[in-house]
Scaffold this active site. Structure first.
Site, PDB file in Angstrom:
ATOM      1  N   ARG A 168      17.018  17.616  -2.293  1.00 55.49           N
ATOM      2  CA  ARG A 168      15.994  17.173  -3.249  1.00 55.49           C
ATOM      3  C   ARG A 168      16.570  16.209  -4.295  1.00 55.49           C
ATOM      4  O   ARG A 168      15.851  15.392  -4.886  1.00 55.49           O
ATOM      5  CB  ARG A 168      15.342  18.400  -3.917  1.00 55.49           C
ATOM      6  CG  ARG A 168      14.286  18.061  -4.937  1.00 55.49           C
ATOM      7  CD  ARG A 168      13.318  19.219  -5.205  1.00 55.49           C
ATOM      8  NE  ARG A 168      13.926  20.527  -5.278  1.00 55.49           N
ATOM      9  CZ  ARG A 168      14.699  20.971  -6.273  1.00 55.49           C
ATOM     10  NH1 ARG A 168      14.963  20.191  -7.302  1.00 55.49           N
ATOM     11  NH2 ARG A 168      15.202  22.180  -6.248  1.00 55.49           N
ATOM     12  N   TYR A 182      -6.689   2.340  -5.434  1.00 52.52           N
ATOM     13  CA  TYR A 182      -6.587   3.453  -4.495  1.00 52.52           C
ATOM     14  C   TYR A 182      -7.273   4.707  -5.052  1.00 52.52           C
ATOM     15  O   TYR A 182      -7.045   5.075  -6.213  1.00 52.52           O
ATOM     16  CB  TYR A 182      -5.104   3.718  -4.212  1.00 52.52           C
ATOM     17  CG  TYR A 182      -4.903   4.778  -3.165  1.00 52.52           C
ATOM     18  CD1 TYR A 182      -5.308   4.570  -1.859  1.00 52.52           C
ATOM     19  CD2 TYR A 182      -4.318   5.995  -3.480  1.00 52.52           C
ATOM     20  CE1 TYR A 182      -5.145   5.536  -0.895  1.00 52.52           C
ATOM     21  CE2 TYR A 182      -4.143   6.970  -2.517  1.00 52.52           C
ATOM     22  CZ  TYR A 182      -4.563   6.740  -1.226  1.00 52.52           C
ATOM     23  OH  TYR A 182      -4.404   7.706  -0.280  1.00 52.52           O
ATOM     24  N   ASP A 195       1.068  -2.042  -7.404  1.00 47.95           N
ATOM     25  CA  ASP A 195       0.978  -1.334  -6.122  1.00 47.95           C
ATOM     26  C   ASP A 195       0.914  -2.412  -5.040  1.00 47.95           C
ATOM     27  O   ASP A 195      -0.090  -3.108  -4.896  1.00 47.95           O
ATOM     28  CB  ASP A 195      -0.268  -0.441  -6.111  1.00 47.95           C
ATOM     29  CG  ASP A 195      -0.413   0.345  -4.802  1.00 47.95           C
ATOM     30  OD1 ASP A 195       0.108  -0.119  -3.768  1.00 47.95           O
ATOM     31  OD2 ASP A 195      -1.066   1.396  -4.823  1.00 47.95           O
ATOM     32  N   LYS A 223       2.181   3.066   4.970  1.00 48.45           N
ATOM     33  CA  LYS A 223       1.322   2.055   5.570  1.00 48.45           C
ATOM     34  C   LYS A 223       2.163   1.044   6.376  1.00 48.45           C
ATOM     35  O   LYS A 223       2.714   1.409   7.378  1.00 48.45           O
ATOM     36  CB  LYS A 223       0.471   1.403   4.474  1.00 48.45           C
ATOM     37  CG  LYS A 223      -0.199   2.421   3.520  1.00 48.45           C
ATOM     38  CD  LYS A 223      -1.233   3.289   4.204  1.00 48.45           C
ATOM     39  CE  LYS A 223      -1.719   4.456   3.373  1.00 48.45           C
ATOM     40  NZ  LYS A 223      -2.272   4.128   2.072  1.00 48.45           N
TER      41      LYS A 223
HETATM   42  C1  LIG Z   1      -2.312   4.822   0.878  1.00 49.32           C
HETATM   43  C2  LIG Z   1      -2.185   4.181  -0.437  1.00 49.32           C
HETATM   44  C3  LIG Z   1      -1.558   4.837  -1.510  1.00 49.32           C
HETATM   45  C4  LIG Z   1      -1.062   6.258  -1.403  1.00 49.32           C
HETATM   46  O1  LIG Z   1      -0.025   6.397  -0.504  1.00 49.32           O
HETATM   47  P1  LIG Z   1       0.257   7.782   0.312  1.00 49.32           P
HETATM   48  O2  LIG Z   1       1.517   7.444   1.023  1.00 49.32           O
HETATM   49  O3  LIG Z   1      -0.918   8.019   1.203  1.00 49.32           O
HETATM   50  O4  LIG Z   1       0.411   8.861  -0.690  1.00 49.32           O
HETATM   51  C5  LIG Z   1      -1.439   4.163  -2.700  1.00 49.32           C
HETATM   52  N1  LIG Z   1      -1.905   2.909  -2.845  1.00 49.32           N
HETATM   53  C6  LIG Z   1      -2.530   2.250  -1.850  1.00 49.32           C
HETATM   54  C7  LIG Z   1      -3.032   0.875  -2.088  1.00 49.32           C
HETATM   55  C8  LIG Z   1      -2.691   2.869  -0.615  1.00 49.32           C
HETATM   56  O5  LIG Z   1      -3.327   2.205   0.358  1.00 49.32           O
END
Ligand SMILES: *Cc1c(COP(=O)(O)O)cnc(C)c1O
Length: 420
Positions: free
Chosen positions: A72, A125, A209, A234
């Site tokens: 961790r 998001y 982001d 993603k």
């Molecule tokens: C999917 C997503 C997140 C969150 O990510 P996870 O890995 O699912 O927790 C944050 N921002 C955007 C733009 C996303 O598409």
């Protein structure tokens, strides 16, 4: 390969091998997977030294060998991913997390305190929206938004409202934004952060982001942002088989995230880190293929009589604000965008239920093409008036174009549109 050399390489090259040296892995061409929750110390003195370095950092000029304590707190596969991600984002440091939301939670908790205000674009998001405006609101943090991310006056007006509520500590920008794929001018927000600093005496952190474009197509830190957050689930993971998140920036800002993730338990695990190292190797070819197909499909949809509109920077007209921004801020269009279909929710549902090849699922950036209806899925928990303000209607669909042959995807879209 040292850091200075990496800076001179193309990002595609960094994505393939940077961060792992076979000499440190008994010559194995690919990174070994260190599947262990704890690490053995050669002596009690070494254990104490390792903890001193973990908690206090190296002394000035002290050169330290990597040494580990407990999964961790950190592990070899995490070090490899963090080195590669930092190099890809052009950052001094990066921190890996067990999901994008774990990364976002850790950023919010490390850099916000009760009374602080946050400025953000809308839409963003659904999970981040819920975390900020429902959970963090319970800890006395308030969110304020703007909807036109290319309009400085709209951003300044929202910043005024935020500053009236408390010190504005964080500007959270998602560009392109989930689910519509509308864009925000990062450089403009950075300039506004500077103006806010003069007014309130403390500069808000600008965090982007970068999930929709990823490190190869957009470098928020080069635009002046302080932190870059990416859901590695993603495009970077790219195969819809892992959850991970990363944050890049200066060591001064990333250090507190590393310290806090060990307390929150939001660290990325070795298996995920290993899979990511492998996935990043193909990011550039996957990206090129998906962007090319997305453009073809977006053009097809835009011309279709049953499609009411497509939101995608790939279709921005030369001379438009979006096109200008794209030239300045991105190196590609990405392959996730939104479109609206005739006939509202009923039309959208008929269309989705008729698809055979495209899969109806949330998430994006995988090798397979995914489509979803945000208002009833990813953004289900967001208040309807807020969704309407964000430009998400009952007819909005989000499409993440994958690696199948685009003609097969278009054929499936055609037969499903015929049934709307
Ligand atoms: C999917 C997503 C997140 C969150 O990510 P996870 O890995 O699912 O927790 C944050 N921002 C955007 C733009 C996303 O598409």
């Amino acid at each position: 390969m040292d850091e200075d050399k990496a800076r001179k390489l193309h990002l595609d090259t960094i994505a393939v091998g940077y961060g792992y040296d076979p000499a440190g892995g008994q010559g194995a061409a690919k990174p070994p997977l260190y599947l262990t929750s704890t690490f053995v110390y050669p002596s009690a003195e070494h254990a104490k030294e390792t903890h001193r370095i973990f908690f206090e950092g190296p002394r000035p000029g002290e050169v330290v060998e990597p040494s580990y304590i407990y999964m961790r707190l950190g592990h070899p596969n995490l070090d490899m991913v963090e080195k590669r991600l930092a190099a890809l984002d052009g950052a001094e440091a990066a921190a890996g997390f067990c999901s994008g939301m774990a990364a976002i939670s850790t950023v919010f908790m490390a850099h916000l305190k009760p009374g602080d205000a946050v400025l953000h674009g809308l839409p963003f998001y659904g999970g981040a929206d819920g975390l900020l405006n429902r959970v963090m609101a319970g800890f006395g943090v308030r969110g304020f938004h703007f909807t036109d991310g290319l309009d400085g006056e709209a951003m300044r007006e929202a910043a005024e409202r935020a500053m009236a509520a408390g010190p504005l500590r964080l500007i959270w920008l998602e560009s392109p934004a989930n689910p519509t794929a509308t864009v925000i001018d990062i450089g403009l927000a950075v300039r506004i952060a500077g103006e806010i600093a003069e007014r309130q005496g403390v500069r808000p952190l600008v965090c982007v982001d970068n999930t929709f474009l990823g490190p190869l197509l957009q470098s928020p830190l080069a635009c002046g942002a302080d932190l870059c957050m990416t859901s590695l689930t993603k495009y970077c993971g790219g195969h819809s088989d892992l959850l991970a998140g990363g944050v890049s920036g200066s060591l001064e800002l990333v250090g507190p995230l590393r310290a806090l993730r060990t307390l929150l338990g939001t660290t990325m695990d070795p298996q995920t880190a290993w899979l990511l190292l492998r996935s990043l190797e193909t990011l550039s070819v996957r990206t090129a293929r998906a962007c090319e197909s997305a453009l073809k499909i977006a053009r097809y949809l835009k011309a279709h009589p049953k499609v009411a509109g497509v939101t995608f920077i790939g279709l921005a007209e030369p001379g438009s604000r979006e096109h200008d921004l794209m030239q300045r801020q991105t190196r590609g269009t990405g392959s996730t965008f939104s479109f609206r279909i005739q006939g509202g929710e009923a039309g959208a549902f008929r269309f989705l239920n008729a698809l055979k090849l495209l899969r109806l699922a949330v998430s994006l950036g995988g090798s397979e093409t995914l489509i979803c209806h945000p208002a009833s899925t990813t953004h289900y928990a967001i208040a309807r008036d807020r969704l309407a303000e964000a430009g998400v209607t009952e007819a909005t669909l989000r499409l993440s174009v994958g690696l199948e042959h685009p003609d097969d995807l278009i054929a499936d879209l055609t037969q499903a549109l015929d049934q709307v």
